[in-house]
Design an enzyme around this catalytic site. Structure first.
Site, PDB file in Angstrom:
ATOM      1  CG  MET A 184     -10.293   1.039 -44.815  1.00 22.23           C
ATOM      2  SD  MET A 184     -10.314  -0.726 -44.054  1.00 22.23           S
ATOM      3  CE  MET A 184      -9.339   0.306 -42.158  1.00 22.23           C
ATOM      4  CB  VAL A 199       7.355  -4.887 -52.775  1.00 20.66           C
ATOM      5  CG1 VAL A 199       8.215  -5.698 -53.790  1.00 20.66           C
ATOM      6  CG2 VAL A 199       7.763  -5.236 -51.183  1.00 20.66           C
ATOM      7  CG  ASP A 223      -7.991  -7.704 -47.165  1.00 16.96           C
ATOM      8  OD1 ASP A 223      -9.452  -7.664 -48.140  1.00 16.96           O
ATOM      9  OD2 ASP A 223      -8.844  -6.248 -47.797  1.00 16.96           O
TER      10      ASP A 223
END
Length: 239
Positions: A23, A92, A134
């Protein structure tokens, strides 16, 4: 998209690409206004344009107001020069569980720490009425050495709520990673918090064994989900 000195929204200087999926692509970028590194999730045109995200501004506010040590924070939404939707996320510095599993199963103590952090995050978002949809190793980030003491952070929170459902339907794209879909997701039923918990169980099982409970293609994995339970190896410590 090239990450060579390109800026998004006249503010975010792209540094390097750190991930790519069906995506979207994810880039590390420097926020020149606030002087910090962020992660930019740039959607492919068939899934989310800037107008799509603007229509979902209520959902954006909900997600941006979620705050938990084991959640990757959503800072903002914007667009690139082509009008594609962009999410501005906490960066992160570390790896993810999918990459870590390429080296084999994780130590039990590490799985316990990861499990505790992500379970707390799930309890928090479910209490706010948000379902992730997900839960997969690629969406569990493992920060490097930090003073926070957090072993794992859950990312891609709320993507299913932000992208245009019509675009997903028209492309035949299914939200969720095939090997970790819950039975209700595999069967096309309505999902809720238990769906996230089931998927998370599959992730924890893989972290302990180094093997997916439901391997194979998307169709094979989904079919297996509806016909049998995941196998629990006898060698695993019941606790």
């Amino acid at each position: 998209m090239s990450a060579t000195r390109e800026r998004i929204a006249d503010r975010y200087l792209l540094l390097d690409r750190i991930g790519s999926g069906g995506m979207a692509e994810v880039f590390r970028a420097h926020d020149e206004l606030l002087g910090r590194d962020v992660a930019l999730k740039v959607f492919r045109r068939e899934f989310a344009l800037a107008d799509d995200l603007r229509r979902q501004r209520g959902e954006v506010r909900i997600l941006a107001n979620l705050s938990h040590p084991s959640l990757v924070t959503l800072f903002d939404t914007t667009s690139d020069a082509e009008g594609r939707g962009v999410l501005v996320l906490e960066f992160v510095d570390g790896t993810d569980a999918r990459a870590r599993l390429k080296d084999g199963p994780l130590p039990e103590a590490a799985v316990a720490a990861l499990g505790a952090d992500i379970a707390r995050a799930l309890a928090y978002i479910h209490g706010k009425g948000v379902v992730h949809r997900d839960i997969a190793p690629a969406n569990i980030l493992l920060p490097g050495a930090t003073s926070s003491g957090v072993a794992a952070k859950l990312t891609d929170l709320g993507i299913a709520r932000l992208v245009d459902d019509a675009r997903i339907t028209s492309t035949g794209f299914v939200i969720g990673t095939a090997s970790y879909l819950s039975p209700e997701q595999a069967g096309g039923s309505q999902v809720g918090p238990p769906s996230d918990v089931y998927s998370f169980g599959l992730v924890l099982l893989e972290c302990l064994t180094g093997e997916r409970a439901f391997p194979g293609s998307g169709v094979e994995s989904a079919a297996a989900r509806l016909s049998r339970d995941p196998e629990m190896p006898e060698r695993l410590n019941p606790e």
